[in-house]
Motif scaffolding. Sequence first.
Motif, short mmCIF file in Angstrom:
data_model
loop_
_atom_site.label_atom_id
_atom_site.label_comp_id
_atom_site.label_asym_id
_atom_site.label_seq_id
_atom_site.Cartn_x
_atom_site.Cartn_y
_atom_site.Cartn_z
N ILE A 30 0.86 -1.11 -0.09
CA ILE A 30 0.06 0.20 -0.06
C ILE A 30 0.96 1.30 0.14
O ILE A 30 2.06 1.20 0.39
N SER A 31 0.48 2.34 -0.40
CA SER A 31 1.29 3.49 -0.55
C SER A 31 1.55 4.25 1.00
O SER A 31 0.79 3.93 1.81
N ASN A 44 -12.26 5.77 6.81
CA ASN A 44 -12.54 4.45 6.66
C ASN A 44 -11.89 4.03 5.50
O ASN A 44 -12.12 4.77 4.26
N PHE A 45 -11.65 2.93 5.52
CA PHE A 45 -10.82 2.22 4.22
C PHE A 45 -11.30 0.96 3.56
O PHE A 45 -12.11 0.08 4.47
N GLN A 46 -11.29 0.69 2.50
CA GLN A 46 -11.58 -0.61 1.59
C GLN A 46 -10.99 -1.82 2.50
O GLN A 46 -10.26 -2.00 3.15
N ALA A 47 -11.91 -2.83 2.47
CA ALA A 47 -11.81 -4.04 3.39
C ALA A 47 -10.35 -4.67 2.81
O ALA A 47 -9.55 -5.08 3.30
N ILE A 48 -10.22 -4.48 1.56
CA ILE A 48 -9.06 -5.06 0.86
C ILE A 48 -7.91 -4.47 1.43
O ILE A 48 -6.80 -4.87 1.57
N THR A 49 -7.72 -3.17 1.59
CA THR A 49 -6.57 -2.47 1.98
C THR A 49 -6.49 -2.89 3.52
O THR A 49 -5.17 -3.08 4.07
N VAL A 50 -7.55 -3.00 4.23
CA VAL A 50 -7.42 -3.60 5.74
C VAL A 50 -6.71 -4.93 5.61
O VAL A 50 -5.94 -5.32 6.55
N GLY A 51 -7.28 -5.81 4.75
CA GLY A 51 -6.83 -7.29 4.53
C GLY A 51 -5.41 -7.33 4.32
O GLY A 51 -4.54 -7.99 4.94
N LYS A 52 -4.63 -6.44 3.24
CA LYS A 52 -3.33 -6.23 3.06
C LYS A 52 -2.53 -6.03 4.17
O LYS A 52 -1.31 -6.65 4.40
N ILE A 53 -2.81 -5.13 5.10
CA ILE A 53 -2.17 -4.60 6.24
C ILE A 53 -2.06 -5.69 7.26
O ILE A 53 -1.23 -6.02 7.76
N LYS A 55 -2.76 -8.86 6.71
CA LYS A 55 -1.83 -10.09 5.92
C LYS A 55 -0.32 -9.93 6.18
O LYS A 55 0.49 -10.53 6.81
N ALA A 56 -0.02 -8.62 6.00
CA ALA A 56 1.46 -8.14 6.15
C ALA A 56 1.93 -8.15 7.74
O ALA A 56 3.15 -9.00 7.87
N LEU A 57 1.08 -7.92 8.51
CA LEU A 57 1.35 -8.09 9.78
C LEU A 57 1.20 -9.43 10.45
O LEU A 57 1.66 -9.82 11.64
N ASP A 58 0.70 -10.36 9.74
CA ASP A 58 0.32 -11.72 10.12
C ASP A 58 -0.78 -11.82 11.45
O ASP A 58 -0.34 -12.43 12.36
N ILE A 59 -1.70 -10.86 11.51
CA ILE A 59 -2.46 -10.83 12.43
C ILE A 59 -4.10 -10.91 11.69
O ILE A 59 -4.21 -10.61 10.50
#
Length: 69
Positions: A30-31, A44-53, A55-59
């Motif tokens: 993400i940028s 508020n943010f798109q679910a895909i953005t939250v999902g990427k974060i 996933k990256a944090l492994d939580i």
Amino acid sequence: EKMKINVDKLNIAMAEKCWTNQELSKKAKISLVTLTMIKANKRNFQAITVGKIAKALDIPVSELVEQED
């Protein structure tokens, strides 16, 4: 679907990984601008953005989002 990220929980998860904003933005693909806006609690943010974060944090996503009452 828009989601509100709990910035305190995000900061804790980043601290546990010892990651800077730059590292998280790169790993989550993400940028840095988007991450800065998240941390400023601007919107508020798109679910895909939250999902990427998450996933990256492994939580799980549920650990990042504000729970709706």
